[in-house]
Design a protein around this motif. Structure first.
Motif, mmCIF file in Angstrom:
data_model
loop_
_atom_site.group_PDB
_atom_site.id
_atom_site.type_symbol
_atom_site.label_atom_id
_atom_site.label_comp_id
_atom_site.label_asym_id
_atom_site.label_seq_id
_atom_site.Cartn_x
_atom_site.Cartn_y
_atom_site.Cartn_z
ATOM 1 N N HIS A 84 0.927 -1.066 -0.197
ATOM 2 C CA HIS A 84 0.009 0.026 -0.125
ATOM 3 C C HIS A 84 0.955 1.268 0.135
ATOM 4 C CE1 HIS A 84 -3.374 -2.686 1.176
ATOM 5 N NE2 HIS A 84 -2.466 -3.217 2.051
ATOM 6 N N HIS A 85 0.392 2.256 -0.718
ATOM 7 C CA HIS A 85 0.875 3.846 -0.631
ATOM 8 C C HIS A 85 0.464 4.323 0.458
ATOM 9 C CE1 HIS A 85 1.676 7.666 -2.636
ATOM 10 N NE2 HIS A 85 2.816 7.254 -2.052
ATOM 11 N N VAL A 86 1.233 4.561 1.623
ATOM 12 C CA VAL A 86 0.688 4.951 3.103
ATOM 13 C C VAL A 86 1.412 6.422 3.071
ATOM 14 C CG1 VAL A 86 0.678 2.720 3.944
ATOM 15 C CG2 VAL A 86 2.743 4.029 3.710
ATOM 16 N N THR A 87 0.610 7.239 4.015
ATOM 17 C CA THR A 87 0.924 8.354 4.818
ATOM 18 C C THR A 87 2.205 8.174 5.596
ATOM 19 O OG1 THR A 87 -0.585 8.162 6.523
ATOM 20 C CG2 THR A 87 -1.342 9.184 4.793
ATOM 21 N N SER A 95 7.076 5.668 1.635
ATOM 22 C CA SER A 95 6.396 5.645 0.353
ATOM 23 C C SER A 95 5.325 4.353 0.320
ATOM 24 C CB SER A 95 6.857 5.705 -0.853
ATOM 25 O OG SER A 95 8.133 5.918 -0.726
ATOM 26 N N TYR A 96 6.097 3.080 0.703
ATOM 27 C CA TYR A 96 5.115 2.229 0.594
ATOM 28 C C TYR A 96 5.298 1.097 1.832
ATOM 29 C CZ TYR A 96 4.017 3.079 -4.273
ATOM 30 O OH TYR A 96 3.446 3.848 -5.453
ATOM 31 N N LEU A 97 4.248 0.381 2.237
ATOM 32 C CA LEU A 97 4.312 -0.539 3.250
ATOM 33 C C LEU A 97 4.093 -2.003 2.443
ATOM 34 C CD1 LEU A 97 4.302 -2.101 5.864
ATOM 35 C CD2 LEU A 97 2.220 -0.832 6.597
ATOM 36 N N LEU A 103 -8.416 2.131 5.080
ATOM 37 C CA LEU A 103 -7.699 1.020 5.418
ATOM 38 C C LEU A 103 -6.382 1.898 6.140
ATOM 39 C CD1 LEU A 103 -6.344 -1.792 5.188
ATOM 40 C CD2 LEU A 103 -5.429 -1.191 3.249
ATOM 41 N N ALA A 104 -6.206 1.347 7.465
ATOM 42 C CA ALA A 104 -5.196 2.017 8.175
ATOM 43 C C ALA A 104 -4.181 1.120 8.877
ATOM 44 C CB ALA A 104 -5.667 3.162 9.283
ATOM 45 N N ALA A 127 -3.418 4.161 4.444
ATOM 46 C CA ALA A 127 -3.172 3.677 3.191
ATOM 47 C C ALA A 127 -4.035 4.327 2.262
ATOM 48 C CB ALA A 127 -3.695 1.947 2.793
ATOM 49 N N LEU A 128 -3.007 5.367 1.208
ATOM 50 C CA LEU A 128 -3.782 5.871 0.183
ATOM 51 C C LEU A 128 -4.103 5.202 -0.903
ATOM 52 C CD1 LEU A 128 -0.929 8.739 0.807
ATOM 53 C CD2 LEU A 128 -3.203 8.857 1.419
#
Lengths: 170, 170
Positions: free
Chosen positions: A117-120, A124-126, B87-88, B158-159
């Motif tokens: 996932h692209h995350v905050t 950048s990614y998890l 999603l978080a 998750a963006l």
DNA sequence: AATTCTTGCCGCATTTAATGCGGATCACAG
DNA sequence: CTGTGATCCGCATTAAATGCGGCAAGAATT
């Protein structure tokens, strides 16, 4: 008529989209739930719960599947029984020079990657991976490095699992 | 006789355990794979691929299920279609005074929690949740706080998602 | 080396479930 | 009030799963 409303007004069009999803009522939800628990239940059995005939249940399942709300019938497998003992989370700061699209293609094609996932936040990614052994984690990181995707990364190993389940309607 | 070997020698006993898992051969693996792709395939169909009769395939599936290698037959559902859009990932440093067992019980019972693992690094647990809206994330954190489970926490949203799939044998 | 014993498989008979379709009912729009 | 569409039921048909006897290959026992 949906199409007329659409032509008239974008707001009404949006309502129609919402309506499209709202076509899923409580019964559909319940059916999806029952299938998530046990996808082998017979139509008659499900019908007994939601008070419908087998054919009606069948038709609803067909619609749920056709609309994509139910994506597929599958089995949940035990990773350990299949020799994938190690679970790890990899945080990636992407090296954008290598190409974000190429990164996504690589990730999507990699069978060890369960989630990406692209995350905050600072990364950048998890990425969540399952591999057979610890060296599998190293191999994975090595592949990311070779392809120049990594600017920076950090890895967390899962020591034990409290719960791990795919999304289920409820 | 397994039992005799066991009584003789711990090493042989270990071999027996390994043997128990090794009872799963390449054909079982293939069958599990095919079922993961589509759990509705007929026994005859699967038998066609692995070159066995429907009854033999059935017997193998029964064993895989009984041994727990296949945990259940289910459906993959689209979270968005069921209104769970957000999603978080929540990182938790546990306040051990509140009781680790109580924390695990709470987590295991919470339908929004998809994953929860004890992890290496600065945090104790990594939790993956799905909720309907952003306020659902807040509600979740609030519940953890109320129960005094939190010493510290951090949340990543998750963006977008590159891939998200349950474990599949391969 | 001969002989149980076990295990996994086949193939058929039986039972159970899914599917397809005609006709009834209900909600709603014209 | 009438037509239209959607959903459902119930039955007939088709397809699939299940259960069981018997066979064959390999392992363990003597």
């Amino acid at each position: 008529m949906r199409q007329e409303l659409h032509l008239q007004n974008i707001l009404l069009y949006d309502l129609c989209i919402a309506d499209y999803f709202a076509a899923m009522d409580e019964i559909d939800r319940k059916i999806a739930c029952l299938l998530a628990e046990d996808a082998r239940r017979s139509l008659a059995d499900i019908g007994g719960v939601v008070d419908l005939s087998p054919s009606a249940v069948n038709e609803r399942i067909r619609r749920l599947t056709a609309s994509g709300a139910i994506q597929r019938f599958t089995v949940e497998a035990d990773p350990v029984a299949f020799g994938q003992d190690v679970l790890a989370f990899v945080f990636v700061a992407l090296n954008y020079e290598a190409g974000e699209a190429a990164f996504k293609d690589f990730i999507a094609a990699c069978p060890n990657v369960l989630d990406c996932h692209h995350v905050t936040g600072g990364w950048s990614y998890l990425i969540k991976i399952r591999v057979a052994t610890l060296s599998g984690v190293e191999d994975f990181l090595q592949q990311l490095k070779e392809r120049r995707f990594l600017a920076r990364s950090e890895t967390m190993l899962a020591l034990s699992t409290v719960t791990e389940k795919p999304f289920k309607p409820f």
